[in-house]
Design a protein around this motif. Structure first.
Motif, mmCIF file in Angstrom:
data_model
loop_
_atom_site.group_PDB
_atom_site.id
_atom_site.type_symbol
_atom_site.label_atom_id
_atom_site.label_comp_id
_atom_site.label_asym_id
_atom_site.label_seq_id
_atom_site.Cartn_x
_atom_site.Cartn_y
_atom_site.Cartn_z
ATOM 1 N N ARG A 499 26.808 12.289 -16.457
ATOM 2 C CA ARG A 499 28.039 11.508 -16.606
ATOM 3 C C ARG A 499 28.307 10.805 -15.305
ATOM 4 N N HIS A 500 28.533 11.616 -14.535
ATOM 5 C CA HIS A 500 29.092 10.937 -13.265
ATOM 6 C C HIS A 500 28.167 9.966 -12.545
ATOM 7 N N ILE A 501 27.073 10.214 -12.750
ATOM 8 C CA ILE A 501 25.932 9.279 -12.068
ATOM 9 C C ILE A 501 26.154 7.874 -12.706
ATOM 10 N N VAL A 502 26.135 8.009 -14.238
ATOM 11 C CA VAL A 502 26.186 6.608 -14.943
ATOM 12 C C VAL A 502 27.327 6.056 -14.551
ATOM 13 N N LYS A 503 28.551 6.878 -14.434
ATOM 14 C CA LYS A 503 29.883 5.958 -14.117
ATOM 15 C C LYS A 503 29.865 5.530 -12.823
ATOM 16 N N PHE A 504 29.508 6.383 -11.750
ATOM 17 C CA PHE A 504 29.106 5.992 -10.536
ATOM 18 C C PHE A 504 28.467 4.442 -10.306
ATOM 19 N N GLU A 505 27.346 4.552 -11.204
ATOM 20 C CA GLU A 505 26.253 3.355 -11.112
ATOM 21 C C GLU A 505 27.253 2.059 -11.481
ATOM 22 N N ALA A 506 27.819 2.224 -12.612
ATOM 23 C CA ALA A 506 28.487 1.115 -13.284
ATOM 24 C C ALA A 506 29.595 0.652 -12.214
ATOM 25 N N ILE A 507 30.138 1.536 -11.688
ATOM 26 C CA ILE A 507 31.214 0.910 -10.849
ATOM 27 C C ILE A 507 30.534 0.146 -9.705
ATOM 28 N N VAL A 508 29.373 0.767 -9.000
ATOM 29 C CA VAL A 508 28.777 -0.065 -8.190
ATOM 30 C C VAL A 508 28.120 -1.140 -8.683
ATOM 31 N N ARG A 509 27.645 -1.284 -9.752
ATOM 32 C CA ARG A 509 27.161 -2.862 -10.555
ATOM 33 C C ARG A 509 28.245 -3.718 -10.457
ATOM 34 N N ASP A 510 29.470 -3.352 -10.962
ATOM 35 C CA ASP A 510 30.673 -4.234 -10.931
ATOM 36 C C ASP A 510 30.974 -4.758 -9.663
ATOM 37 N N LEU A 511 30.983 -3.779 -8.626
ATOM 38 C CA LEU A 511 31.209 -4.189 -7.246
ATOM 39 C C LEU A 511 30.267 -5.187 -6.554
ATOM 40 N N GLU A 512 28.750 -4.847 -7.193
ATOM 41 C CA GLU A 512 27.993 -5.900 -6.505
ATOM 42 C C GLU A 512 27.952 -7.197 -7.291
ATOM 43 N N ALA A 513 28.617 -7.103 -8.399
ATOM 44 C CA ALA A 513 28.389 -8.525 -9.235
ATOM 45 C C ALA A 513 28.919 -9.884 -8.563
ATOM 46 N N PRO A 514 28.529 -10.959 -8.929
ATOM 47 C CA PRO A 514 29.006 -12.139 -8.331
ATOM 48 C C PRO A 514 30.563 -12.219 -8.404
ATOM 49 N N PRO A 515 31.346 -12.641 -7.304
ATOM 50 C CA PRO A 515 32.530 -12.742 -6.929
ATOM 51 C C PRO A 515 33.551 -13.200 -8.197
ATOM 52 N N VAL A 516 33.019 -13.988 -8.992
ATOM 53 C CA VAL A 516 34.281 -14.480 -10.214
ATOM 54 C C VAL A 516 34.227 -13.389 -11.162
ATOM 55 N N ALA A 517 33.042 -12.858 -11.751
ATOM 56 C CA ALA A 517 33.115 -11.777 -12.654
ATOM 57 C C ALA A 517 33.581 -10.360 -11.944
ATOM 58 N N ALA A 518 33.628 -10.336 -10.502
ATOM 59 C CA ALA A 518 33.947 -9.234 -9.883
ATOM 60 C C ALA A 518 35.338 -8.715 -9.595
ATOM 61 N N ALA A 519 36.214 -9.833 -9.678
ATOM 62 C CA ALA A 519 37.754 -9.709 -9.507
ATOM 63 C C ALA A 519 38.195 -8.980 -10.730
ATOM 64 N N ALA A 520 37.907 -9.103 -11.884
ATOM 65 C CA ALA A 520 38.685 -8.304 -12.808
ATOM 66 C C ALA A 520 38.028 -7.055 -13.061
ATOM 67 N N PRO A 521 36.769 -6.843 -13.172
ATOM 68 C CA PRO A 521 36.106 -5.250 -12.971
ATOM 69 C C PRO A 521 36.748 -4.574 -11.938
ATOM 70 N N ALA A 522 36.702 -5.044 -10.731
ATOM 71 C CA ALA A 522 37.366 -4.388 -9.460
ATOM 72 C C ALA A 522 38.612 -3.552 -9.921
ATOM 73 N N GLN A 523 39.496 -4.362 -10.530
ATOM 74 C CA GLN A 523 40.871 -4.121 -10.833
ATOM 75 C C GLN A 523 40.796 -2.863 -11.741
ATOM 76 N N ALA A 524 39.904 -3.168 -12.848
ATOM 77 C CA ALA A 524 39.969 -2.207 -13.828
ATOM 78 C C ALA A 524 39.349 -0.726 -13.527
ATOM 79 N N ALA A 525 38.560 -0.797 -12.314
ATOM 80 C CA ALA A 525 37.945 0.370 -11.770
ATOM 81 C C ALA A 525 39.010 1.348 -11.272
ATOM 82 N N TYR A 526 40.065 0.669 -11.028
ATOM 83 C CA TYR A 526 41.371 1.452 -10.403
ATOM 84 C C TYR A 526 42.386 1.815 -11.800
#
Lengths: 526, 212
Positions: A499-526
């Motif tokens: 479960r934690h692996i999947v969550k972590f990978e999702a976070i990493v994926r969001d961080l590495e996404a293109p900047p436009v999409a990255a702004a909102a998910p990065a906030q959601a992660a916190y």
């Protein structure tokens, strides 16, 4: 306390509201045309609505007022009277006369179905309600006649004359006749209920009335037997329904029926000291209610379902209190809900608090009845609570047998082996008593458990202990030792880690996404 | 005798059922719990026709089926008034002692219902078998003295019994009797090692496939 006796023949029903007349006419027409969806909608929606609007305090018009509208059709009048009495019981306190008439009506109705060749179709929910109400009125009468204290002498005289009314043997014989005539046992034995479930209870080309009444009578018999304390016959009469292999069980589609089936079965298992089976049944039904609760939120039956839910949690608390090992077999959400409702009480039950067992039993048990009519000439002989008190005292004796053992268990948990004299010293008792207590503890964990087959009362003995031990004699010294087994559990981390692996990978994926999409998910992660 | 379906609810059959029950108690007919249940059910319906001494004997017969739950099944059917008087009440007391494994009190109490017990042949042997069974789920070895107390047998009768049971695994070593080993009286080191199920790691596999 004055009851509101509704004697239908005295009230003047000069005017039947038009809309009620329409309801009757349409219902009659739909039944004749075997139009199931329409009948169902009228029965489940229009009838309650009209009852609420026009007949909130009193009964529906008596059958004579409407029989002209339906060409005096005999069967329809019987069905109408069934609804009429059901409403009467729900809204008012029925008089002895009304009870007798309702009994006659049921006899006539079932008589027609059994001996006449009925080819109408009725909604299955109505057929289940017919059986359910039949047994409810039977229970109600049994309790009514034991309450001799508030009755006048002439009422008691009348009651004595009504000994044929709501007689338990007749009730059981009616249920048995429905089962036999419908051939439901042979049908279910043949295919396990597959055809029934596939067609939703309405097998095309045939009338569903006799077959489904036979089916529901199986559950009905279980109920009646449990009410008189005959638990094993109740479970046997369920044959060939299988509580533990529920894939093809038709009752799942009718919550009222399903809940009744499992409530009485689990109660029967509890009283027969088959705790693991009781736990399994309760687990199944509580999960079921959890799933279907929302579907019934607007239904009239919702309150009933909630009440039964609470009662079954009380029964589950009893089962867990008597056999803690059952907890590991429960579903997650059932266990959580149980701890919510009974958390602290359960701890006290584990330590042997008999009062809590009594309380939970009183809340969760069905309303028992005595099969025999009361002694009319001796009103003080046995009160209306007689049957309940009897079952309660037997249950409390069962509890008393194990309530003194928790202290022993606590000591045993501390050791991997301990000599008998030392343990006796710790418990401040003598060796003979201790030996008895240990044998008793072992016996209390030695339960019958269903292990396959069609007979719900069969099973083999298994150990349901949360602590295992045996007594040995050390050959060298002749001292008796209690040896306990270790239960080593290796915790498995796989689920947690993945479960934690999947969550972590999702976070990493969001961080590495293109900047436009990255702004909102990065906030959601916190 | 089978009691199924509609036979269960016929009070006219009471006499037939009672006769069969008596035959079961004396051993001439095959034991069947259904018959006793049917008889007791009809007694609950009409307590005036209940035969108390038959109830007492039937309860003893059911008790000798322990560890099966036959006695429990029957006792739930009887209302208070049928259980409160002799000879049923002393049988109920016997059963309470037996269920609590209180064998000293149990054997002492058998004195008070000697008559009823004498009419149920094989009762004492059946109870002794049950005691041996309870011992075998709790003890691996037990001293001869304790065994004698629990079975209420003097040493020669005890030796005789153990000789009979030798084939079943009961061995005498001096003052100690070794019981046959079974699942209940051996210490099993339960290692609950859960295998890692595929469902647990499926999400990881799924996400790694997605990112690959």
């Amino acid at each position: 306390m004055a009851f509101r006796d509704y004697d239908p023949y005295e009230r003047d029903y000069g005017i039947v509201p038009d809309i009620v007349k329409q309801f009757v006419v349409y219902l009659y027409r739909h039944i004749r045309e075997r139009n199931i969806p329409e009948i169902e909608s009228m029965y489940e929606v229009s009838f309650p609505k009209l009852s609420d609007r026009y007949f909130k305090q009193g009964p529906w018009p008596p059958v004579d007022a409407i029989s002209d509208l339906v060409d005096q059709d005999h069967v329809f009048c019987l069905l109408y009277k069934e609804l009429y009495f059901r409403h009467l019981y729900a809204k008012t306190q029925p008089s002895l006369r009304a009870r007798c008439e309702s009994w006659d009506n049921y006899c006539d109705l079932f008589g027609v179905i059994l001996h006449g060749n009925v080819n109408m179709l009725l909604p299955n929910s109505w057929l289940w309600a017919m059986v359910d109400e039949f047994l409810y009125q039977f229970q109600s009468f049994a309790q009514y006649r034991t309450k001799l204290a508030g009755k006048s002498a002439e009422e008691i005289e009348l009651l004595k004359k009504c000994d044929k009314v709501w007689n338990i043997l007749d009730v059981l014989n009616v249920l048995q006749a429905l089962i036999d005539k419908s051939g439901i046992v042979a049908e279910l034995s043949r295919d396990g209920g597959a055809e029934l479930a596939a067609h939703d209870g309405y097998i095309p080309g045939q009338s569903n009335v006799l077959r489904m009444l036979g089916y529901f009578s199986l559950v009905g018999q279980l109920r009646v037997h449990c009410l008189i304390g005959d638990y094993s016959t109740g479970l046997q009469s369920l044959f060939p329904l299988n509580l533990f292999e529920r894939g093809k069980l038709y009752t799942q589609l009718l919550s009222g029926c399903h809940i009744t089936l499992f409530y009485y079965s689990s109660f029967a298992y509890l009283m027969l000291q088959r705790y693991t089976d009781a736990g399994r049944c309760l687990n199944a039904i509580l999960s079921y209610i959890h799933r279907v609760k929302q579907l019934h939120a607007r239904n009239a039956a919702y309150d009933q379902i909630l009440k039964k839910n609470e009662q079954m949690y009380a029964l589950l608390a009893l089962v867990v209190g008597l056999c803690p090992a059952v907890q590991s077999t429960l579903d997650e959400h059932v266990l959580v809900a149980l701890k919510d409702k009974f958390g602290e009480k359960l701890q006290r039950m584990f330590r042997g608090d008999e009062g809590l067992f009594d309380e939970a039993f009183m809340y969760g048990c069905p309303k028992f009845i005595t099969a025999a009519p009361p002694a009319y000439d001796n009103p003080s002989a046995a009160g209306p609570q007689e049957a309940y008190l009897r079952q309660r005292s037997l249950f409390l004796r069962q509890v008393g047998g194990v309530s003194r053992l928790p202290l022993l268990k606590q000591y045993l948990l501390l050791y991997s082996s301990i000599s008998l004299p030392k343990l006796a010293g710790l418990l401040e008792t003598d060796e003979a008593t201790l030996r008895t207590a240990l044998a008793c503890l072992k016996k209390s964990n030695y339960c019958l458990q269903w292990d396959g087959g069609r007979d719900m009362t069969s099973g083999s003995f298994t150990s349901t202990a949360d602590i295992d031990f045996y007594i040995d004699v050390d050959t060298a010294t002749g001292a008796e030792l209690v040896m306990l087994s270790d239960n080593i559990t290796t915790r498995h981390q796989a689920e947690l880690l993945s479960r934690h692996i999947v969550k972590f990978e999702a976070i990493v994926r969001d961080l590495e996404a293109p900047p436009v999409a990255a702004a909102a998910p990065a906030q959601a992660a916190y | 005798m089978e009691v199924r379906g509609v036979d269960r609810y016929q009070p006219e059959k009471l006499a037939v059922l009672e006769r069969n029950l008596e035959e079961q108690i004396t051993g001439t007919a095959k034991y069947s719990l259904d018959v006793a249940t049917a008889v007791f059910r009809l007694y609950q319906l009409q307590p005036s026709v209940a035969r108390k001494e038959l109830i007492a004997r039937a309860l003893l017969k059911a008790l000798s089926q322990m560890p099966q739950q036959d006695y429990r099944i029957l006792i739930h059917l009887l209302p208070e008034r049928l259980v409160a008087e002799e000879p049923v009440s002393s049988v109920v007391l016997l059963a309470q002692h037996l269920e609590a494994c209180n064998l000293q009190d149990f054997w002492a109490a058998t004195g008070s219902c000697k008559d009823t017990i004498s009419k149920v042949p094989g009762f004492q042997d059946a109870i002794r078998n049950y005691v041996l069974h309870s011992l075998s789920i709790t003890f691996q070895r037990v001293s001869l003295r304790v065994l004698g107390d629990w079975l209420k047998l003097d040493s020669s009768a005890l030796q005789q019994l153990l000789a009979d049971k030798a084939k079943a695994g009961w061995k005498v070593q001096g003052e100690v009797v070794c019981l046959p080993l079974n699942a209940f009286n051996t210490a099993v080191q339960k290692r609950k090692a859960d295998l890692i199920s595929f469902e647990a790691v499926a999400p990881v596999v799924k996400s790694s496939v997605a990112t690959a």
